[in-house]
Design an enzyme around this catalytic site. Sequence first.
Site, mmCIF file in Angstrom:
data_model
loop_
_atom_site.group_PDB
_atom_site.id
_atom_site.type_symbol
_atom_site.label_atom_id
_atom_site.label_comp_id
_atom_site.label_asym_id
_atom_site.label_seq_id
_atom_site.Cartn_x
_atom_site.Cartn_y
_atom_site.Cartn_z
ATOM 1 N N TYR A 1 -65.791 84.602 61.801
ATOM 2 C CA TYR A 1 -64.672 84.576 60.900
ATOM 3 C C TYR A 1 -63.791 83.933 61.554
ATOM 4 C CZ TYR A 1 -66.653 89.042 58.543
ATOM 5 O OH TYR A 1 -67.164 90.035 57.676
ATOM 6 N N ASP B 1 -66.748 85.280 52.470
ATOM 7 C CA ASP B 1 -66.375 85.999 51.271
ATOM 8 C C ASP B 1 -65.457 87.320 51.285
ATOM 9 O OD1 ASP B 1 -67.800 87.905 52.599
ATOM 10 O OD2 ASP B 1 -69.813 87.884 51.950
ATOM 11 N N HIS C 1 -71.154 90.475 50.299
ATOM 12 C CA HIS C 1 -70.580 91.306 51.543
ATOM 13 C C HIS C 1 -71.057 92.802 51.498
ATOM 14 C CE1 HIS C 1 -68.323 90.568 55.300
ATOM 15 N NE2 HIS C 1 -68.172 91.658 55.189
#
Length: 455
Positions: A221, A249, A333
């Site tokens: 991330y 996402d 996700h």
Amino acid sequence: MTITKTDLGQHNSPEFLNNHPGGANVILRYAGKDATDGFNSVHSPDVLEDLPETSLRGQIDVAELGSCKEANESSDKTSKTRTSGPPHLSTLINLHDFQEVAQQYLPANAWAYYFSGADDEVSKRENAHAYQKVALRPRILKKVPNVDTKASILGHSVSLPVYMSPVGIAKLAHPDGECALASAAGKEGLVQVLANGASMPIERVMQSRVSSEQPLFFQLYVNKDIKKSVEVVKRAEKAGAQAIWITVDSPVVGKREMDERLNVTVVPNDSNAQGQGVAKVMASSISPYIDWEILTWLRNLTNLPVVIKGIQCVEDAVLAYQNGVQGIVLSNHGGRSQDTHSAQSPLLTLLEIRKFAPHLIHSSMQIFIDGGIRRGTDVLKAIALGATAVGLGRPFLFSMSAGYGENGVRRMVEILRQEIEANMVFLGATSLSELRPEMVNASRLERNLIGCVKL
């Protein structure tokens, strides 16, 4: 130096407070209390080595622990009452069984974090329902003495077209956390994608592999502080990760109401923490400002293969291909970010690609898919429609719960393997390469495709 509960209570502003990945409130909630259980539920002791030296004020007086523990127990709202031990692993015969056990045995906060979806959880449910709208078309009198389920993921041979999706804070499910997943992955011939928010450091997870050749990929991330992401990628590369899966996402965190509601119940007097569920706290450092240029940044940082996780439409799949990534993950996700039918199921996105950009399926870019996969038939449907492999997240966490650990994970994989092999025989396929689109009937799902896409 020995310190008392009074000394501990005064130590309520450590230097790393505002830099804590889980947020300051998580730490302040334990101010003046014994935080051992809370710490151990999500962290490996290794992380203490990374704290500033000034953070260690001394050893707590053992005599003080009793009153601290009493205070903790009186405010603990997450425990569950059980009358007997968990069922024997041999009695669990499908992945849904593991979910039922997990619901009974996981602490309430862990269950809420793992199980919750965004808003009304429509997208989460639709992920699974999409597979139920696709039927297999078995062929008879096809001599199939045995089947070969081996596949290749980013050049690494695996025994099944299945990988472990990145799942955060696996230690909430079992003390061995991601290490149990790594060991099971090695013994079952699977690939693990280690979560950016793992509860175990990557070095320790690497040590839990069964051999030095066992591949492990790392999820990224992008942090609001880009320097921290640089450090994370470099650390993963140094530890031996063999690919970077950048997740895109969730530029903002979905409203996971089960997770948030529980947190309000647990800390009703903490106005700063109300509504801040585990997911929202964990993701508070994710940058919402990245664009396609982040791939240039990443390539300048590492030569490892890059996979984009979170493709939700054919247009972005084409852009990813044009940007030269080695793989994409069709994913919403797990229905944990955006809800309603606007966040379509990944399987529908795969059908979009088949219809509007079929060249991607036959390109060098591998196409992975996750979300809602619970049966061996789901795996075969995805592969027949063009996916390289499928990822599972929640099921692996559930399989570790109730003390099962690595053994639970391996039992879950065994069940999935049996279902895949049996249904390949029904289809008359001796290997994954023989799976074809005509082996499935996806007409009910294809009705949801949009009419025209401009590429």
